[in-house]
Design a protein around this motif. Sequence first.
Motif, PDB file in Angstrom:
ATOM      1  N   TRP A 188       0.947  -1.083   0.051  1.00  0.00           N
ATOM      2  CA  TRP A 188      -0.667  -0.099   0.042  1.00  0.00           C
ATOM      3  C   TRP A 188       0.691   1.040   0.061  1.00  0.00           C
ATOM      4  CZ3 TRP A 188       0.175   3.701   3.883  1.00  0.00           C
ATOM      5  CH2 TRP A 188       0.522   3.248   4.709  1.00  0.00           C
ATOM      6  N   ARG A 189       2.401   1.026   0.347  1.00  0.00           N
ATOM      7  CA  ARG A 189       2.978   2.353   0.634  1.00  0.00           C
ATOM      8  C   ARG A 189       3.727   2.992  -0.914  1.00  0.00           C
ATOM      9  NH1 ARG A 189       5.523   4.171   5.383  1.00  0.00           N
ATOM     10  NH2 ARG A 189       4.797   3.265   7.071  1.00  0.00           N
ATOM     11  N   VAL A 191       1.755   2.127  -3.292  1.00  0.00           N
ATOM     12  CA  VAL A 191       0.703   2.427  -4.163  1.00  0.00           C
ATOM     13  C   VAL A 191       0.786   4.096  -3.820  1.00  0.00           C
ATOM     14  CG1 VAL A 191      -1.547   2.526  -4.460  1.00  0.00           C
ATOM     15  CG2 VAL A 191      -0.644   0.195  -3.696  1.00  0.00           C
ATOM     16  N   ALA A 192       0.799   4.326  -2.882  1.00  0.00           N
ATOM     17  CA  ALA A 192       0.955   5.630  -2.628  1.00  0.00           C
ATOM     18  C   ALA A 192       1.790   6.895  -3.126  1.00  0.00           C
ATOM     19  CB  ALA A 192       0.360   5.692  -0.152  1.00  0.00           C
ATOM     20  N   HIS A 232      -6.082  -0.608   3.887  1.00  0.00           N
ATOM     21  CA  HIS A 232      -5.767   0.123   2.437  1.00  0.00           C
ATOM     22  C   HIS A 232      -5.903   1.655   2.087  1.00  0.00           C
ATOM     23  CE1 HIS A 232      -2.550  -3.302   4.170  1.00  0.00           C
ATOM     24  NE2 HIS A 232      -4.007  -4.049   2.767  1.00  0.00           N
ATOM     25  N   VAL A 236      -3.442   4.492   1.926  1.00  0.00           N
ATOM     26  CA  VAL A 236      -3.299   4.499   0.855  1.00  0.00           C
ATOM     27  C   VAL A 236      -3.339   6.469   0.949  1.00  0.00           C
ATOM     28  CG1 VAL A 236      -3.363   4.795  -2.195  1.00  0.00           C
ATOM     29  CG2 VAL A 236      -2.573   3.152  -0.430  1.00  0.00           C
TER      30      VAL A 236
END
Length: 258
Positions: A188-189, A191-192, A232, A236
């Motif tokens: 998820w990091r 994606v962020a 998540h 995000v």
Amino acid sequence: MSSAPAAPVIPADSLSTLVVADVQRQAARMAQDAFGRVFRLTIEATDEARRSGAGELSVAMHNWARAGEGDEARALRLALLLSGLDQWGLAWSQAFGLAAIPGLSELVGELRTGLDPQAEARFLQQFEALSAAEGNAIDFKVELRRGIHLALWHASIACEDRDEALRVAGQLASLLLVLVREMPVLGWRLVADALAFIQIRCLSDGLAAEGVAQEATQALFATLSRELPAEHRDAVMAHAAQAVVAWQRSNRPSGTVH
């Protein structure tokens, strides 16, 4: 009300003693550059020129891998390069429906050719180690994924055809969703990170401000907001927003009063 993951402990990188963070990022950039070159050779060059170009790239990449200190470090460097090429090839093939990328196949073949049984065994061991734990070669993974994600987004907003733009944006969304499933702690990091970079590019360069490009970008964000698991999704969007705010503050003219 769902709660977002709160700063989980980053898994240790058990490979950093063999290849430090700066070299990991260098490997990711080298794989990106090499993929771009062989892809252009595939669509623009003659068969002979393509094979020659792939051979020249192979020599340069082999030389870089051999610069590692010790057999295991050299094997890991080669594993990073081949993993990067594989991931670029897979992402591009899925996004654009390519059955094959001849230049990439030739480069990968050249890189694997000539390994003696011991070197092949060391290479395979290090290649498997990359996916054995999320934190392994994390700096490589972050740099590599950032390049792939931004390249696909740029490709989507460059499309003049609306359906094609939305299709490529949809493929990028799928890639990001898979990343969250495959890397439950760190995915998820990443994606962020992708969403923050996209927003920053839009703000800094005026990209995707209207038309098909804007629609494709909005569709990407909407798909992720809809499809990401709630815990998540909240993380995000919050982390991406924080990164954008931090960028805005760092680029604010000095002396501005608020």
